[in-house]
Write a protein that holds these residues in place. Structure first.
Motif, PDB file in Angstrom:
ATOM      1  N   ASP A 169       6.186  -6.133  -0.545  1.00 39.45           N
ATOM      2  CA  ASP A 169       5.366  -5.473   0.480  1.00 39.45           C
ATOM      3  C   ASP A 169       6.100  -4.366   1.223  1.00 39.45           C
ATOM      4  O   ASP A 169       5.928  -4.178   2.429  1.00 39.45           O
ATOM      5  CB  ASP A 169       4.839  -6.499   1.495  1.00 39.45           C
ATOM      6  CG  ASP A 169       3.942  -7.536   0.862  1.00 39.45           C
ATOM      7  OD1 ASP A 169       3.368  -7.227  -0.204  1.00 39.45           O
ATOM      8  OD2 ASP A 169       3.830  -8.642   1.406  1.00 39.45           O
ATOM      9  N   LEU A 170       6.942  -3.624   0.506  1.00 38.28           N
ATOM     10  CA  LEU A 170       7.641  -2.496   1.123  1.00 38.28           C
ATOM     11  C   LEU A 170       6.800  -1.230   1.027  1.00 38.28           C
ATOM     12  O   LEU A 170       6.010  -1.054   0.088  1.00 38.28           O
ATOM     13  CB  LEU A 170       8.988  -2.275   0.438  1.00 38.28           C
ATOM     14  CG  LEU A 170      10.012  -3.406   0.542  1.00 38.28           C
ATOM     15  CD1 LEU A 170      11.302  -3.015  -0.164  1.00 38.28           C
ATOM     16  CD2 LEU A 170      10.294  -3.759   2.000  1.00 38.28           C
ATOM     17  N   PRO A 171       6.935  -0.312   1.983  1.00 43.01           N
ATOM     18  CA  PRO A 171       6.212   0.964   1.899  1.00 43.01           C
ATOM     19  C   PRO A 171       6.733   1.772   0.726  1.00 43.01           C
ATOM     20  O   PRO A 171       7.930   1.799   0.450  1.00 43.01           O
ATOM     21  CB  PRO A 171       6.533   1.635   3.234  1.00 43.01           C
ATOM     22  CG  PRO A 171       7.831   1.037   3.653  1.00 43.01           C
ATOM     23  CD  PRO A 171       7.813  -0.378   3.173  1.00 43.01           C
ATOM     24  N   PHE A 172       5.842   2.431   0.025  1.00 37.32           N
ATOM     25  CA  PHE A 172       6.263   3.223  -1.127  1.00 37.32           C
ATOM     26  C   PHE A 172       5.385   4.460  -1.249  1.00 37.32           C
ATOM     27  O   PHE A 172       4.356   4.578  -0.579  1.00 37.32           O
ATOM     28  CB  PHE A 172       6.210   2.393  -2.417  1.00 37.32           C
ATOM     29  CG  PHE A 172       4.819   1.978  -2.848  1.00 37.32           C
ATOM     30  CD1 PHE A 172       4.147   2.672  -3.850  1.00 37.32           C
ATOM     31  CD2 PHE A 172       4.192   0.883  -2.264  1.00 37.32           C
ATOM     32  CE1 PHE A 172       2.876   2.282  -4.256  1.00 37.32           C
ATOM     33  CE2 PHE A 172       2.922   0.496  -2.669  1.00 37.32           C
ATOM     34  CZ  PHE A 172       2.259   1.190  -3.665  1.00 37.32           C
ATOM     35  N   VAL A 173       5.832   5.376  -2.064  1.00 39.09           N
ATOM     36  CA  VAL A 173       5.089   6.619  -2.284  1.00 39.09           C
ATOM     37  C   VAL A 173       4.801   6.790  -3.765  1.00 39.09           C
ATOM     38  O   VAL A 173       5.424   6.141  -4.612  1.00 39.09           O
ATOM     39  CB  VAL A 173       5.868   7.849  -1.767  1.00 39.09           C
ATOM     40  CG1 VAL A 173       5.837   7.912  -0.262  1.00 39.09           C
ATOM     41  CG2 VAL A 173       7.290   7.838  -2.286  1.00 39.09           C
ATOM     42  N   ARG A 174       3.867   7.665  -4.057  1.00 38.04           N
ATOM     43  CA  ARG A 174       3.479   7.923  -5.436  1.00 38.04           C
ATOM     44  C   ARG A 174       4.063   9.244  -5.922  1.00 38.04           C
ATOM     45  O   ARG A 174       4.290  10.165  -5.133  1.00 38.04           O
ATOM     46  CB  ARG A 174       1.956   7.959  -5.570  1.00 38.04           C
ATOM     47  CG  ARG A 174       1.261   6.644  -5.231  1.00 38.04           C
ATOM     48  CD  ARG A 174      -0.194   6.671  -5.684  1.00 38.04           C
ATOM     49  NE  ARG A 174      -0.906   5.475  -5.256  1.00 38.04           N
ATOM     50  CZ  ARG A 174      -0.859   4.304  -5.876  1.00 38.04           C
ATOM     51  NH1 ARG A 174      -0.097   4.175  -6.946  1.00 38.04           N
ATOM     52  NH2 ARG A 174      -1.552   3.279  -5.426  1.00 38.04           N
TER      53      ARG A 174
ATOM     54  N   GLN B 229       0.845  -1.184   0.000  1.00 40.91           N
ATOM     55  CA  GLN B 229       0.000   0.000   0.000  1.00 40.91           C
ATOM     56  C   GLN B 229       0.879   1.233   0.000  1.00 40.91           C
ATOM     57  O   GLN B 229       1.835   1.312   0.769  1.00 40.91           O
ATOM     58  CB  GLN B 229      -0.907   0.022   1.235  1.00 40.91           C
ATOM     59  CG  GLN B 229      -1.932  -1.099   1.269  1.00 40.91           C
ATOM     60  CD  GLN B 229      -2.945  -0.966   0.160  1.00 40.91           C
ATOM     61  OE1 GLN B 229      -3.342   0.136  -0.208  1.00 40.91           O
ATOM     62  NE2 GLN B 229      -3.367  -2.096  -0.386  1.00 40.91           N
ATOM     63  N   PRO B 230       0.583   2.193  -0.850  1.00 41.10           N
ATOM     64  CA  PRO B 230       1.389   3.414  -0.848  1.00 41.10           C
ATOM     65  C   PRO B 230       1.019   4.303   0.311  1.00 41.10           C
ATOM     66  O   PRO B 230      -0.017   4.115   0.951  1.00 41.10           O
ATOM     67  CB  PRO B 230       1.002   4.072  -2.176  1.00 41.10           C
ATOM     68  CG  PRO B 230      -0.423   3.649  -2.379  1.00 41.10           C
ATOM     69  CD  PRO B 230      -0.497   2.235  -1.824  1.00 41.10           C
ATOM     70  N   ALA B 231       1.890   5.248   0.589  1.00 37.26           N
ATOM     71  CA  ALA B 231       1.530   6.271   1.553  1.00 37.26           C
ATOM     72  C   ALA B 231       0.277   6.959   1.048  1.00 37.26           C
ATOM     73  O   ALA B 231       0.218   7.389  -0.093  1.00 37.26           O
ATOM     74  CB  ALA B 231       2.662   7.272   1.716  1.00 37.26           C
ATOM     75  N   ARG B 232      -0.745   7.054   1.890  1.00 34.76           N
ATOM     76  CA  ARG B 232      -2.034   7.579   1.448  1.00 34.76           C
ATOM     77  C   ARG B 232      -1.957   9.080   1.218  1.00 34.76           C
ATOM     78  O   ARG B 232      -1.630   9.829   2.141  1.00 34.76           O
ATOM     79  CB  ARG B 232      -3.087   7.280   2.518  1.00 34.76           C
ATOM     80  CG  ARG B 232      -4.482   7.776   2.185  1.00 34.76           C
ATOM     81  CD  ARG B 232      -5.486   7.206   3.162  1.00 34.76           C
ATOM     82  NE  ARG B 232      -5.221   7.623   4.522  1.00 34.76           N
ATOM     83  CZ  ARG B 232      -5.736   8.734   5.063  1.00 34.76           C
ATOM     84  NH1 ARG B 232      -6.484   9.528   4.343  1.00 34.76           N
ATOM     85  NH2 ARG B 232      -5.474   9.040   6.315  1.00 34.76           N
ATOM     86  N   PRO B 233      -2.235   9.560  -0.029  1.00 37.56           N
ATOM     87  CA  PRO B 233      -2.264  11.011  -0.237  1.00 37.56           C
ATOM     88  C   PRO B 233      -3.274  11.652   0.708  1.00 37.56           C
ATOM     89  O   PRO B 233      -4.377  11.131   0.903  1.00 37.56           O
ATOM     90  CB  PRO B 233      -2.702  11.144  -1.702  1.00 37.56           C
ATOM     91  CG  PRO B 233      -2.356   9.829  -2.327  1.00 37.56           C
ATOM     92  CD  PRO B 233      -2.556   8.816  -1.236  1.00 37.56           C
ATOM     93  N   LEU B 234      -2.902  12.738   1.295  1.00 41.47           N
ATOM     94  CA  LEU B 234      -3.792  13.395   2.252  1.00 41.47           C
ATOM     95  C   LEU B 234      -4.901  14.128   1.517  1.00 41.47           C
ATOM     96  O   LEU B 234      -4.641  14.907   0.603  1.00 41.47           O
ATOM     97  CB  LEU B 234      -3.002  14.391   3.107  1.00 41.47           C
ATOM     98  CG  LEU B 234      -1.790  13.822   3.843  1.00 41.47           C
ATOM     99  CD1 LEU B 234      -1.188  14.908   4.731  1.00 41.47           C
ATOM    100  CD2 LEU B 234      -2.179  12.619   4.677  1.00 41.47           C
ATOM    101  N   PRO B 235      -6.169  13.899   1.882  1.00 41.05           N
ATOM    102  CA  PRO B 235      -7.259  14.667   1.277  1.00 41.05           C
ATOM    103  C   PRO B 235      -7.071  16.152   1.531  1.00 41.05           C
ATOM    104  O   PRO B 235      -6.340  16.555   2.437  1.00 41.05           O
ATOM    105  CB  PRO B 235      -8.502  14.128   1.995  1.00 41.05           C
ATOM    106  CG  PRO B 235      -8.096  12.786   2.524  1.00 41.05           C
ATOM    107  CD  PRO B 235      -6.639  12.912   2.854  1.00 41.05           C
TER     108      PRO B 235
END
Length: 494
Positions: free
Chosen positions: A177-182, A42-48
């Motif tokens: 399953d590593l943390p990633f960003v978009r 799961q990527p770091a969730r973009p903040l609304p």
């Protein structure tokens, strides 16, 4: 011209300046509004919009939640690069041609020196794909990546682009399953918007700095496609390749260069540029469109002299023979003002616009000739390696050629080899190898093979691959101020 250096930390010197290249063609978030990236794909969730780390005034209030959400994706990149050492362990930049005991007529060989460097990067896929800077990993024979949680992996280079200073590397082993960003949209960020940089300056892992976007589209004379974002978020040696985040936790830039050290002025490659190049970086080769023209900016004064109403565009100052521009009928003094209907404001903008298109693509140019507009269709060709910075053939192929012959080569650095600006520098020769039997020694520079110039180790590898086993390849080598001939017997394949 600005004195710009990279943000890459070297443990032998503070920073490595990039070679100059002339241009050719919201409310405060709730306490649990964001969560740290969990293990899993799961990527770091973009903040609304309502959760962005901004106050009602639009000023950055806190980046704690943002940092907690994305920092697991930021990595430390340690590299090792071979360099020829000096017999007396003198400084790397000391002259060593002509020094007593330099290898040659009976002198001892210099000992190899291993340079260590450090930079940053960030995961863009859960399987270990990492974006970083080309200058962080260029010529590295060992790459070790350390994650924020302390885990370490070896990594290999998938693709590099020296002209935009981008590189894609991949962690080795069973990685998932590593943390990633978009990657975000760098065209949307505005001057004055808050930004956050995370990296490993001076080895201080997971360091965070914040600021604003100070300017866009900066040309710092680092390459033909300069289009840097400028920020006042602190960037220092070791930050190279690290991410520049917007307030939503999306990467909008890859931190690359600084003006001096501690001046508070840093530059990042826009994320949209990286997005365009990613498919090619994954394949290991960058292919760019090319017109084959020399251009300069259209100024208001030149526009009046050329009797055109436009005051922005690119003036054609030269058309190379047998190129797409020549075949399309472009002429000297033509003024290119648009590509496929999109305005072209400068020569640099034209170079960038064409360079990020695919070879064989047909584009429509809006051209003014003798004050009259016309449309010219041009089928682009593949841009040649004008700077001599091609990454083909791969480093593995170069290493294989070297092992086969019993020697190691590297690009010539004029600081290390005074008087030499091109060639393949020999840094090690294996006893009893074909290279030693041919009289090759560390410190020699191969400048010609089989009657053809050799500009770098890649070209030498190409020359060797074209020879049959048992044949003799005539080499011309430079040693100090002397040019010598050597006959190299090509061995059987190992």
């Amino acid at each position: 011209m600005l004195s710009v250096s990279t943000g890459c930390e070297s443990r032998q010197r503070e920073s490595n300046p990039p070679p100059p290249a002339a241009v050719s063609e919201a409310p405060a978030p709730a306490p649990d509004a964001t969560r740290p990236v969990e293990q899993g794909a799961q990527p770091a969730r973009p903040l609304p919009q309502e959760e962005q780390a901004t106050g009602g005034s639009g000023q950055l209030v806190s980046v704690a939640d943002l940092v907690e959400a994305v920092k697991g994706s930021v990595v430390n990149v340690d590299v090792r690069v071979r360099s020829p050492g000096l017999q007396d362990h003198g400084d790397l930049f000391e002259r060593f041609f002509g020094m007593p005991g330099f290898p040659g007529e009976g002198g001892p060989a210099p000992r190899e020196r291993i340079q260590q460097g450090a930079g940053s990067g960030f995961l863009i896929e859960p399987n270990g794909l990492i974006l970083t800077n080309n200058h962080v990993v260029e010529n590295a024979f060992s790459i070790r990546v350390r994650l924020d949680d302390g885990r370490e992996y070896d990594a290999k280079v998938l693709g590099r682009d020296p002209l935009t200073d981008l590189a894609l590397i991949k962690l080795q082993g069973n990685v998932k399953d590593l943390p990633f960003v978009r990657l975000g949209d760098s065209d949307e960020v505005r001057v004055g918007d808050p930004v956050v940089a995370i990296g490993n300056p001076f080895g201080l892992t997971s360091s965070v700095s914040s600021g604003i976007l100070s300017a866009r589209a900066r040309d710092i004379q680092a390459g033909p496609y300069d289009n840097f974002l400028q920020t006042d978020a602190a960037i220092n040696p070791g930050n190279s390749g690290g991410p520049l985040f917007n307030a939503r936790g999306e990467v909008i830039g890859i931190n690359t260069a600084i003006v001096g050290v501690g001046t508070g002025i840093g530059f990042a490659v826009p994320s949209n540029m990286a997005q365009v190049l990613l498919p090619q970086l994954q394949k290991g080769k960058i292919r760019r469109g090319w017109l084959g023209v020399s251009v300069q900016d259209l100024t208001p004064e030149l526009a009046r002299a050329l009797k055109v109403q436009q005051d922005k565009g690119a003036i054609v100052t030269g058309v190379e023979e047998n190129t797409p521009s020549a075949r399309a009928g472009l002429q000297q003094d033509d003024i290119i003002t648009a590509v496929n209907g999109e305005p072209v404001e400068s020569a640099h903008a034209l170079t960038r616009e064409i360079g990020f298109r695919s070879p064989d693509e047909t584009v429509k140019l809006t051209v003014y000739r003798a004050g009259q507009p016309r449309e010219v269709r041009v089928k682009l060709a593949e841009r040649p390696d004008l700077e001599g910075s091609s990454t083909e053939p791969s480093g593995d192929e170069r290493e294989e050629s070297g092992r086969r012959l019993g020697m190691r080569l590297q690009d010539v650095d004029p600081r290390l080899v005074p008087g030499a600006t091109r060639g393949a520098l020999i840094i090690e020769v294996e006893p009893g190898s074909p290279a030693e039997r041919a009289g090759l020694q560390p410190g020699m520079v191969i400048v010609e093979a089989g009657g053809r110039p050799v500009n770098n180790p890649r070209e030498f590898a190409q020359a060797v691959r074209g020879q049959s086993p048992g044949s003799v390849l005539l080499l011309r080598v430079q040693l100090g101020e002397s040019r010598l001939l050597r006959a190299l017997t090509i061995p059987e394949e190992r």
